[in-house]
Write an enzyme that holds these catalytic residues in place. Structure first.
Site, short mmCIF file in Angstrom:
data_model
loop_
_atom_site.label_atom_id
_atom_site.label_comp_id
_atom_site.label_asym_id
_atom_site.label_seq_id
_atom_site.Cartn_x
_atom_site.Cartn_y
_atom_site.Cartn_z
N ASP A 281 -28.23 -59.37 34.27
CA ASP A 281 -28.65 -58.19 35.01
C ASP A 281 -28.92 -57.06 34.03
O ASP A 281 -28.29 -56.97 32.98
CB ASP A 281 -27.58 -57.75 36.00
N ASP B 115 -33.06 -60.30 41.99
CA ASP B 115 -32.33 -59.63 43.06
C ASP B 115 -33.24 -58.75 43.90
O ASP B 115 -33.11 -58.67 45.13
CB ASP B 115 -31.20 -58.77 42.47
#
Length: 221
Positions: A151, A185
């Site tokens: 991420d 995401d």
């Protein structure tokens, strides 16, 4: 929306997602961040659990972190397989473009994170206190199915102490938006958002085809 167009959407998302993750993995140390704007940072973190970093072992104490990770990865593979079958079905039945597009986004995002979970542990060295290397001689930081999701997108839009007059939370420190996420995401969230917001449009009845129109015309004659 045809299956071909859906595949183009999926491939484009996967390319952007994986390029961004590989770049971060090979140029940043774990927990390193740079400020682009006051409200946007590139912050490298790794997630070996579910959403918000939650782990299955947090809820089931007798399962080890390693076993929980394997179960989660296998569950993701089963889930994305189901989503893929759903996508094939709705394109074959010529369902609405909104539905096909939303499912394509969800599928692409889920597959993007599965790639990390399945392969990154084997392909990269550890990022702790160092920049990772690709295909290290000593092997990767984990076995297959035990990789961590990369991420990097962080939007610390606002932080501070809330006004005293607010009920329950007044006078407490609050920050928005804390989670760090990735392109995959975003794709998943966008796809789910489309299904929720445009629910009626996405799941509307399939329009009659030219063939059924022709059959109806012949019957009336």
């Amino acid at each position: 929306m045809s299956l071909r167009k859906a595949l183009i959407v999926i491939i484009l998302i996967l390319i952007v997602d994986q390029i961004s993750k590989i770049y971060i993995k090979m140029h940043f140390e774990l927990n390193e961040d740079i400020t682009i704007f006051s409200w946007f940072k590139i912050a490298f973190v790794e997630n070996d659990g579910m959403a918000w970093g939650t782990k299955l072992s947090d809820f089931v104490s007798f399962i080890s972190d390693e076993s929980a990770k394997l179960i989660l990865t296998l569950f993701r593979i089963v889930a994305v397989t189901g989503i893929g079958i759903w996508l094939l079905d709705v394109t074959r039945k010529k369902k609405s473009k909104t539905l096909v597009f939303a499912i394509a986004l969800i599928f692409a995002g889920a597959l993007g994170n599965i790639i990390d979970s399945v392969f990154y542990g084997v392909l990269f060295s550890d990022s702790y206190m160092q920049v990772a290397t690709f295909l290290p001689e000593d092997g990767g930081y984990a076995g297959i199915f035990h990789g961590k999701v990369v991420d990097m997108l962080h939007f610390p839009i606002w932080s501070g102490v809330l006004p005293e007059w607010l009920p329950f939370f007044g006078g407490k420190y609050f920050s928005f938006f804390d989670p760090v996420f990735n392109v995959a995401d975003i794709a998943i969230s966008t796809g789910i958002g489309i299904l929720l917001i445009f629910n009626k449009k996405a799941f509307k009845d399939t329009p009659k085809t030219e063939i059924s129109d022709e059959v109806s015309h012949n019957n009336s004659v």
